[in-house]
Design an enzyme around this catalytic site. Structure first.
Site, short mmCIF file in Angstrom:
data_model
loop_
_atom_site.label_atom_id
_atom_site.label_comp_id
_atom_site.label_asym_id
_atom_site.label_seq_id
_atom_site.Cartn_x
_atom_site.Cartn_y
_atom_site.Cartn_z
N CYS A 56 -1.55 2.67 -13.94
CA CYS A 56 -1.12 3.65 -14.93
C CYS A 56 -1.86 4.95 -14.64
CB CYS A 56 -1.48 3.18 -16.33
SG CYS A 56 -1.04 1.49 -16.66
N ARG A 68 2.06 6.56 -10.21
CA ARG A 68 1.13 5.46 -10.44
C ARG A 68 1.72 4.40 -11.37
NH1 ARG A 68 -4.32 6.42 -9.30
NH2 ARG A 68 -4.85 4.81 -10.78
N TRP A 73 2.29 1.46 -16.70
CA TRP A 73 2.91 0.40 -15.91
C TRP A 73 2.49 -0.88 -16.62
CZ3 TRP A 73 1.40 -3.87 -13.03
CH2 TRP A 73 2.32 -4.33 -12.09
N ASN A 96 -6.36 2.57 -18.85
CA ASN A 96 -5.91 1.87 -17.63
C ASN A 96 -6.80 0.64 -17.46
OD1 ASN A 96 -4.21 3.95 -17.12
ND2 ASN A 96 -5.35 4.77 -15.38
N GLU A 136 6.05 -5.18 8.44
CA GLU A 136 6.02 -3.90 7.73
C GLU A 136 7.45 -3.38 7.50
OE1 GLU A 136 4.08 -2.38 5.98
OE2 GLU A 136 4.67 -0.30 5.97
N LYS A 183 9.05 -2.63 3.84
CA LYS A 183 9.62 -1.32 3.46
C LYS A 183 11.02 -1.51 2.89
CE LYS A 183 6.84 0.66 3.29
NZ LYS A 183 5.51 0.41 3.65
N LYS A 208 1.71 3.00 -7.22
CA LYS A 208 1.03 3.45 -6.01
C LYS A 208 -0.33 2.81 -5.82
CE LYS A 208 0.81 5.75 -2.27
NZ LYS A 208 1.55 5.10 -1.18
C1 F6R Z 1 3.74 -0.90 0.43
C2 F6R Z 1 2.56 -0.47 -0.27
C3 F6R Z 1 1.61 -1.50 -0.77
C4 F6R Z 1 0.17 -1.06 -0.50
C5 F6R Z 1 -0.80 -2.06 -1.12
C6 F6R Z 1 -2.24 -1.70 -0.80
O1 F6R Z 1 4.49 0.19 0.86
O2 F6R Z 1 2.33 0.69 -0.46
O3 F6R Z 1 1.87 -2.75 -0.20
O4 F6R Z 1 -0.02 -0.99 0.88
O5 F6R Z 1 -0.63 -2.06 -2.50
O6 F6R Z 1 -2.55 -0.42 -1.24
P1 F6R Z 1 -3.82 0.35 -0.70
O7 F6R Z 1 -3.63 0.60 0.75
O8 F6R Z 1 -3.89 1.59 -1.51
O9 F6R Z 1 -5.00 -0.55 -0.94
#
Ligand code: F6R
Length: 606
Positions: free
Chosen positions: A2, A27, A74, A98, A479, A483, A601
């Site tokens: 969030c 987020r 979220w 959060n 990957e 995606k 995110k």
């Molecule tokens: C996929 C994606 C997520 C992040 C995962 C880890 O496109 O963005 O799978 O890779 O949540 O996030 P970080 O790298 O911020 O620890």
């Protein structure tokens, strides 16, 4: 997950809070809300859905105020609806949160016995009641007492109607940053919401609290002891967090990759010496030579970058590597021997599973090195040393440029480790020379975006897709599948190509698109065999081949070419068409690619 933003000393508080929420929308986005102080009272507006719904509901002329807090949610406890949205109010206290309050049921029961009544299903509502229950004329005291009763994680911003222009923030497990202004101050879960106002920030640590008023910022710990915090300067520009003419952040970020990988290796390679310097690593040559084993901890896309790192480091530096899902690592009994180096990879630097895995590794005595993008993030601050990928803010929820940035750093690390073991200076020079050509090579793959869109048109309505790769391109298959599924909601699986015959081959029929990464390397002959197996079952073959390829091209329904490059650098190229394919399919299906459903995110809850 969030997002939180609070501002005081700003005559346009409501408008700027909503603007701040827009910058945090990536987020979390199932609902949003705002609360401002007005004539000794609190005015709150909340809406289910996107920030625009909230913006439409707020009459800025009537919401005049210089102090307020806001939140984009979220959902974790309770469905996404207006009642469960933040801010939550009890009496004259209003709060956004959060994180997760783990003992909220116990606290709720105790508060109910004291006469409190609850209207939402959230853990957060318990927190606001708790603060109100503890209130005795001083908000920071009440927050402090309340937090001492809480188990779990939080980043909070709280106001009291009787304490004008004051916001109290506190952090444990969820990021919180103070933006230091002139005559105003800001509080947010992410610098993206602060940048429009100031570049001077203070990163709060766990157990820190901040009291902000227009006149100043006071930072204390949960025991009311003053803590001296350094004011740091943010280097990102507002431009970098805007779309710059692209229809989506994801596309902008895909197209930024020639520059972002350059930023990742620029200043770190020494072409004449065929070597690499990674200032942030802070390991002596002696320590580098004595690394016996590397454990890589990460989640999602960062985990896939870790798998590329495993191939690179084992093959070119001869050091055994294990890549672990951070969420699994932290809940078993991992063995950390002397000589074990832990690499923690996270774009956001805030992913709670990765953060906790890192803490567990440290507890067990591992030397921990971080590879992160967000400067000042919790992982960056808690690792003894590390490298930033310098990819700039990644706003699209689907990670793209962070992946190639992480892969670039892992390539540099491989050269560094390999040079101390098996890679000669001459070989190092050649690798670096090739690495320096990668931005142009990536550009030539990006030039095929329109052709990839044509392929996307053919497959946009399919329900399944298989991705195959071998060796260093196996993680790229994973990957590519991730995606596609996360932004287009098409079921997709990545497999090592040879594994196909052990099960997934049963799925292949004329309706099954199979994306095969079949570049010219030592496994070419083998993967050609796998392509033939798909062909024999009339599957549709979309292959990623090296330019000049004829054999696999002849077997394929669609072909995307990537320039020739040495095998160890292939992932930097082969992932690009898969990012574009996923992007175009999702856009053609009408999906919101920057904000896919159910995703956020930075995943700051377990
Ligand atoms: C996929 C994606 C997520 C992040 C995962 C880890 O496109 O963005 O799978 O890779 O949540 O996030 P970080 O790298 O911020 O620890």
């Amino acid at each position: 997950m969030c997002g939180i933003v609070g501002i005081t000393g700003d005559p346009q508080a409501a408008a700027n809070l909503i603007e701040g929420l827009r910058r945090l929308e990536y987020r979390g986005y199932d609902s949003a809300g705002i609360a401002v102080q007005q004539d000794g009272a609190i005015v709150t507006i909340k809406r289910k859905g996107k920030i625009q719904k909230l913006a439409d509901a707020v009459d800025l002329d009537r919401m005049q105020s210089s102090c307020g807090i806001a939140h984009t949610r979220w959902a974790t406890h309770g469905e996404p609806n207006q009642i469960n949205s933040h801010p939550h109010v009890d009496g004259k206290v209003v709060l956004v949160h959060n994180g997760i309050i783990e003992n909220f049921q116990v606290l709720k029961h105790a508060l109910e016995e004291k006469g409190h009544t609850f209207i939402s299903e959230t853990d957060t509502e318990v927190l606001v009641h708790l603060v109100n229950d503890q209130y005795n004329g001083n908000l920071e005291e009440a927050v402090r007492r309340a937090l001492k009763l809480v188990e779990g994680t939080y980043g909070i911003a709280v106001m009291h109607a009787d304490e004008p222009d004051k916001i109290v923030g506190a952090r444990r497990g969820s990021p919180l940053v103070v933006g230091v202004g002139d005559g105003f101050n800001v509080l947010a879960s992410d610098v993206a919401a602060i940048l429009a106002h100031t570049k001077q920030v203070i990163y709060l640590d766990d157990w820190d609290m901040a009291v902000i008023t227009p006149e100043g910022v006071q930072t204390v710990d949960i025991d009311a002891q003053e803590v001296d915090k350094e004011i740091q300067e943010i280097t990102w520009d507002l431009d970098q967090i805007q779309k710059g003419g692209y229809p989506h952040f994801m596309l902008k970020e895909i197209f930024e990759q020639p520059d972002t990988i350059l930023d990742g290796f620029r200043g770190r390679v020494m072409p004449e010496a065929g070597d690499v310097k990674l200032g942030g690593l802070q390991l002596t040559d002696w320590e580098l030579v004595n690394i016996r084993r590397i454990i890589i901890l990460a989640c999602g896309t960062s985990y896939h970058a870790g798998l590329v790192g495993e191939y690179l480091i084992e093959e070119y530096a001869g050091i055994p590597v294990e890549v672990e899902y951070a969420s699994e690592f932290r809940y078993r009994s991992p063995i950390i021997d002397p000589g074990t180096l832990c690499l923690v990879i996270s774009q956001s630097g805030e992913t709670i599973d990765t953060l906790e895995a890192m803490r567990e590794a440290k507890r067990r005595g591992a030397k921990v090195v971080g590879i992160t993008n967000v400067v000042g993030s919790t992982i960056a601050r808690e690792t003894e040393c590390g490298m930033y990928i310098h990819a700039g803010p990644e706003i699209g929820v689907a990670s793209t440029k962070a992946f190639t940035g992480q892969t670039t750093i892992l390539t540099l690390l491989t050269i560094l480790l390999g040079r101390r073991k098996t890679i000669s200076a001459e070989a190092g020079m050649e690798i670096i020379e090739d690495l320096q050509k990668m931005p142009d090579k990536i550009r030539s793959v990006l030039d095929q975006s329109a052709a990839i869109k044509e392929i996307a048109k053919v497959y946009k309505d399919h329900h399944n897709c298989l991705y195959l790769g071998r060796g260093i391109n196996f993680p790229i298959a994973l990957e590519g599948a991730l995606k596609l599924k996360e932004i287009s909601y098409i079921h997709a699986e990545g497999y090592p190509a040879a594994e196909m015959k052990h099960g997934p081959i049963a799925l292949i029929d004329p309706n099954m698109p199979v994306v095969v990464i079949s570049t010219r390397d030592s496994s070419y002959e083998k993967i050609r065999g796998n392509v033939q197996e798909v062909k024999a079952r009339k599957g549709k073959i979309i292959s990623i081949v090296t330019e000049g390829d004829e054999e696999i091209t002849a077997l394929s329904d669609h072909v995307i070419t990537i320039p020739r490059c040495r095998a160890m650098l292939t992932p930097l190229l082969s992932v690009i068409p898969l990012q574009l394919l996923a992007y175009h399919i999702a856009v053609l299906r009408g999906e919101d690619v920057d904000q896919p459903r159910n995703l956020a995110k930075a995943v700051t809850v377990e």
